[in-house]
Design a protein around this motif. Structure first.
Motif, PDB file in Angstrom:
ATOM      1  N   ALA A 110     -36.559  -9.057  49.338  1.00 30.37           N
ATOM      2  CA  ALA A 110     -35.326  -8.361  49.708  1.00 30.37           C
ATOM      3  C   ALA A 110     -34.097  -8.980  49.048  1.00 30.37           C
ATOM      4  O   ALA A 110     -33.166  -8.253  48.669  1.00 30.37           O
ATOM      5  CB  ALA A 110     -35.148  -8.358  51.223  1.00 30.37           C
ATOM      6  N   THR A 111     -34.068 -10.303  48.909  1.00 31.79           N
ATOM      7  CA  THR A 111     -32.860 -10.941  48.381  1.00 31.79           C
ATOM      8  C   THR A 111     -32.584 -10.595  46.921  1.00 31.79           C
ATOM      9  O   THR A 111     -31.403 -10.402  46.572  1.00 31.79           O
ATOM     10  CB  THR A 111     -32.920 -12.463  48.583  1.00 31.79           C
ATOM     11  N   PRO A 112     -33.572 -10.495  46.023  1.00 31.99           N
ATOM     12  CA  PRO A 112     -33.233 -10.054  44.660  1.00 31.99           C
ATOM     13  C   PRO A 112     -32.600  -8.665  44.634  1.00 31.99           C
ATOM     14  O   PRO A 112     -31.679  -8.413  43.850  1.00 31.99           O
ATOM     15  CB  PRO A 112     -34.587 -10.063  43.929  1.00 31.99           C
ATOM     16  N   VAL A 113     -33.093  -7.777  45.495  1.00 30.68           N
ATOM     17  CA  VAL A 113     -32.511  -6.435  45.583  1.00 30.68           C
ATOM     18  C   VAL A 113     -31.081  -6.521  46.099  1.00 30.68           C
ATOM     19  O   VAL A 113     -30.159  -5.876  45.555  1.00 30.68           O
ATOM     20  CB  VAL A 113     -33.366  -5.533  46.488  1.00 30.68           C
ATOM     21  N   ALA A 114     -30.879  -7.325  47.137  1.00 25.98           N
ATOM     22  CA  ALA A 114     -29.541  -7.461  47.709  1.00 25.98           C
ATOM     23  C   ALA A 114     -28.567  -8.080  46.710  1.00 25.98           C
ATOM     24  O   ALA A 114     -27.409  -7.638  46.596  1.00 25.98           O
ATOM     25  CB  ALA A 114     -29.607  -8.313  48.976  1.00 25.98           C
ATOM     26  N   VAL A 115     -29.019  -9.092  45.983  1.00 24.99           N
ATOM     27  CA  VAL A 115     -28.150  -9.731  44.989  1.00 24.99           C
ATOM     28  C   VAL A 115     -27.803  -8.759  43.868  1.00 24.99           C
ATOM     29  O   VAL A 115     -26.662  -8.701  43.395  1.00 24.99           O
ATOM     30  CB  VAL A 115     -28.826 -11.006  44.432  1.00 24.99           C
ATOM     31  N   TRP A 116     -28.767  -7.961  43.450  1.00 23.83           N
ATOM     32  CA  TRP A 116     -28.506  -6.968  42.399  1.00 23.83           C
ATOM     33  C   TRP A 116     -27.514  -5.908  42.883  1.00 23.83           C
ATOM     34  O   TRP A 116     -26.583  -5.540  42.161  1.00 23.83           O
ATOM     35  CB  TRP A 116     -29.821  -6.322  41.978  1.00 23.83           C
ATOM     36  N   LEU A 117     -27.711  -5.425  44.121  1.00 21.38           N
ATOM     37  CA  LEU A 117     -26.791  -4.430  44.664  1.00 21.38           C
ATOM     38  C   LEU A 117     -25.383  -4.999  44.824  1.00 21.38           C
ATOM     39  O   LEU A 117     -24.388  -4.270  44.693  1.00 21.38           O
ATOM     40  CB  LEU A 117     -27.307  -3.930  46.016  1.00 21.38           C
TER      41      LEU A 117
END
Length: 330
Positions: A143-150
């Motif tokens: 989840a964190t890579p997605v959140a960081v990208w967003l």
């Protein structure tokens, strides 16, 4: 490049995890010193573990992966975390059902199917709840890579999101409550890893006041924490522990400690198997004597020893000869 301070920190953290697993449900009678000590340890040991996990993810470059790499990350995290979660869950559930015929077993399942359903859907009733860290870490890891990208690489926005989740009240199903409870510590670890030498220089410079604040907080939680909400003491002592305990394992007198390094490198193996060795040891000893009062110290030493050493010996003597199991257990 492998960070020995992280290995030592993981070694210390996994020792505290094993200590916490000594008592699964009911405290021994007439052992006044154990509940406060356990309460203090439970106030920080898992937040510290998630901090280390976030730091490792940051240093490995997993956090800032582009979308095209997410499928590969999902596959690798599932193999690393979900596969051991499912296999060990099944092993613990089946083992408890078998062992319950001959000895005392903590929280036995009604059946294999019921145990597996509770393992995933009702963690509070899970016969193998000790594996919860793997499920939560899997979700946070993808989840964190997605959140960081967003958030366009603005980690502070992701941090604010997890601060908000600290105040959420999700259901216990699918480990949602644990994800909200521990995600903040994981993201702080990501930030510490991204800061690199700036972070380690700071915690080294302020080691003594950090440890003084942590020691004070630990004593307060151990002594009075039973009157405070669990999430409050977890948040306060957990945040204090991250720089303090990390700075502790970087002290010169611990920098050559091979025991902590070894425990850290076998931390996944110990995490997966410690409750099996602890449960077996407890069952055998309960056939011989009660664990109440003065007898509890014998139980504690024996269960800590088998919980730490047993998984390492199992890894070295058995699992390394079976490549799929060797890879699954780190």
């Amino acid at each position: 490049m492998r960070r020995l301070d992280i290995d030592r920190a993981k070694g210390l953290a996994i020792m505290l995890v094993v200590f916490g697993h000594i008592v699964a449900r009911q405290d021994p009678a007439h052992v006044a010193w154990y509940p406060p000590l356990r309460r203090g340890i439970y106030g920080f040991h898992m937040p510290f573990f998630f901090y280390l996990s976030g730091m490792v993810a940051s240093l490995a470059g997993h956090v800032r992966l582009p979308p095209r790499a997410w499928a590969g990350l999902l596959k690798s995290r599932a193999r690393r975390l979900l596969l051991p979660f499912a296999v060990m869950g099944l092993l613990i559930i089946a083992g408890k059902l078998a062992a319950a015929r001959f000895m005392y077993v903590d929280n036995p399942p009604h059946s294999v199917l019921a145990g597996m359903i509770d393992l995933v859907w009702n963690p509070g009733r899970s016969p193998a709840y000790s594996l919860w860290y793997l499920a939560v870490l899997f979700v946070l890891g993808i989840a964190t890579p997605v959140a960081v990208w967003l958030a366009r690489n603005r980690l502070w926005l992701v941090l604010l999101g997890f601060v908000a989740l600290e105040w959420a009240t999700p259901p216990w199903h699918l480990y949602l409550a644990d994800i909200c409870r521990y995600g903040l510590f994981y993201v702080i670890g990501i930030g510490a890893g991204a800061a690199g030498a700036r972070w380690t220089d700071w915690i080294d410079r302020w080691h003594r006041p950090l440890m003084a604040v942590f020691a004070t907080g630990f004593v307060l939680v151990a002594r009075f924490g039973h009157a405070w909400p669990f999430d409050l003491r977890l948040l306060a002592l957990g945040i204090i522990s991250m720089p303090a305990v990390h700075s502790l394992v970087r002290r010169p007198w611990l920098s050559s400690d091979r025991i902590l390094v070894t425990m850290g490198r076998y931390s996944l193996m110990i995490y997966l198997f410690n409750t099996i060795f602890i449960g077996f040891t407890k069952g055998v000893l309960l056939h011989l004597t009660s664990w109440n009062g003065d007898h509890f110290l014998l139980f504690l030493v024996a269960m800590m020893t088998t919980g730490m050493i047993g998984p390492i010996l199992l890894k070295r003597t058995v699992l390394r000869a079976i490549p799929p199991l060797d890879r699954m257990t780190g």
